[in-house]
Enzyme design. Structure first.
Site, short mmCIF file in Angstrom:
data_model
loop_
_atom_site.label_atom_id
_atom_site.label_comp_id
_atom_site.label_asym_id
_atom_site.label_seq_id
_atom_site.Cartn_x
_atom_site.Cartn_y
_atom_site.Cartn_z
N ASP A 8 -36.77 12.02 -16.57
CA ASP A 8 -35.71 12.45 -15.65
C ASP A 8 -34.32 12.46 -16.30
O ASP A 8 -33.82 11.41 -16.70
CB ASP A 8 -35.66 11.53 -14.43
N GLU A 39 -35.02 16.26 -11.92
CA GLU A 39 -34.68 16.03 -10.50
C GLU A 39 -33.36 15.31 -10.27
O GLU A 39 -32.86 15.31 -9.15
CB GLU A 39 -35.81 15.26 -9.81
N ASN A 40 -32.80 14.67 -11.31
CA ASN A 40 -31.53 13.93 -11.13
C ASN A 40 -30.40 14.51 -11.97
O ASN A 40 -29.40 13.83 -12.23
CB ASN A 40 -31.71 12.46 -11.50
N ASN A 67 -38.99 13.73 -5.76
CA ASN A 67 -38.42 13.52 -4.42
C ASN A 67 -37.00 14.06 -4.30
O ASN A 67 -36.54 14.33 -3.19
CB ASN A 67 -38.46 12.03 -4.05
N HIS A 68 -36.29 14.24 -5.43
CA HIS A 68 -34.92 14.76 -5.36
C HIS A 68 -34.82 16.27 -5.63
O HIS A 68 -33.71 16.80 -5.75
CB HIS A 68 -34.02 14.01 -6.35
FE LIG Z 1 -35.81 10.49 -11.07
FE LIG Z 2 -37.74 10.48 -8.24
#
Ligand SMILES: [Fe+2]
Ligand SMILES: [Fe+2]
Length: 273
Positions: A8, A39-40, A67-68
């Site tokens: 990530d 995602e981040n 999830n992001h």
């Molecule tokens: Fe992450």
């Molecule tokens: Fe995550």
């Protein structure tokens, strides 16, 4: 064939390190295919199309999520047109975008990338094991795909290790993301699948999983939310996993971590030298 998976990207620190160093890594070590969890990448929450373009422009062949994925609202739109952008395959039917893609590597091989999200200590979602099986049935290793990379975005180490056993011998690599701290269990399993419970993040490790430590610490001490989380801005460590894949079988022959910069000790895979 040489695969590289990067964990990530967290905030400006993580994405800048990867955008600056990835082109040189690919050239110096003749890396055939790179997948990155993004995602981040935008302020710690989601990814914008502009940042996605810069990560792809630096040499990433696929950018996965978790999830992001949709924290930046424009991802709901560009997920449809950006074929190298993946969100978890087990998101509900009707979710924009795709959970898997088949891409051509620099050596001409076809690489299937699958992104899925775990269910233990996470949102209620469809069965990730079944979702991955469905993608593999449509594009099996050794038939349509010369290599298969699975990014399993999950919290629980047990769920990630169970998936590695479920997929052993059927994919080149199953790698965990989401917890942002690299685990030392990377190996090639008996069936020829490389695995690692968590690949770690590309971000500032002088932090709480990539975020400036003050607000997370304050919430543990006081249990009352204050400010928004913001990414830590010190030098990032690029954290990834390098995999050697047999051109004939598509299975892994060697695996080793890559760590560059920041506060963690540097590690370059010996088979890249
Ligand atoms: Fe992450
Ligand atoms: Fe995550």
């Amino acid at each position: 064939m040489r695969l590289l998976f990067l964990g990530d990207l967290v905030g400006r620190s993580g994405r800048t390190a990867v955008i600056e160093r990835l082109p040189g890594l690919i050239a110096d070590h003749r890396i055939d295919f790179v997948a990155v969890n993004g995602e981040n990448a935008a302020g710690g929450f989601g990814i914008t199309e502009e940042i996605l373009g810069r990560v792809l422009g630096a040499g990433a062949d696929a950018v996965t999520g978790g999830n992001h994925t949709f924290d930046q609202r424009d991802a709901l739109v560009f997920a449809e047109r950006q074929e190298r952008f993946l969100r978890p395959a087990n998101f509900p039917a009707g979710t924009p975008g795709r959970g898997a893609g088949l891409y051509m590597a620099r050596n001409g091989a076809s690489v299937l990338v699958i992104n899925a999200m775990g269910r233990v200590f996470m949102d209620a979602l469809d069965d990730p094991f079944a979702a991955i099986d469905k993608e593999l049935a449509a594009c099996p290793l050794g038939e349509q795909a010369d290599a298969v990379v699975v990014d399993f975005h999950a919290e629980a180490t047990s769920e990630k290790q169970a998936l590695a056993h479920h997929l052993d011998g059927r994919v080149s690599l199953v790698v965990g993301t989401h917890t942002h701290v690299p685990t030392s269990d990377y190996r090639v399993m008996a069936g020829g699948t490389a695995c690692q419970t968590d690949v770690g993040m590309c971000g500032d490790y002088n932090s709480v999983i990539g975020m400036n430590h003050r607000e997370p610490l304050r919430r543990f001490l006081e249990k009352v939310p204050g400010e928004r989380f913001s990414p830590a801005s010190g030098p990032a460590t690029i954290s990834g996993l390098a995999v050697e894949v047999d051109d004939g079988s598509g299975l892994a022959t060697a695996v080793a971590p890559l760590r560059l910069g920041g506060v963690l000790s540097e590690t370059i895979p010996s088979f890249w030298r």
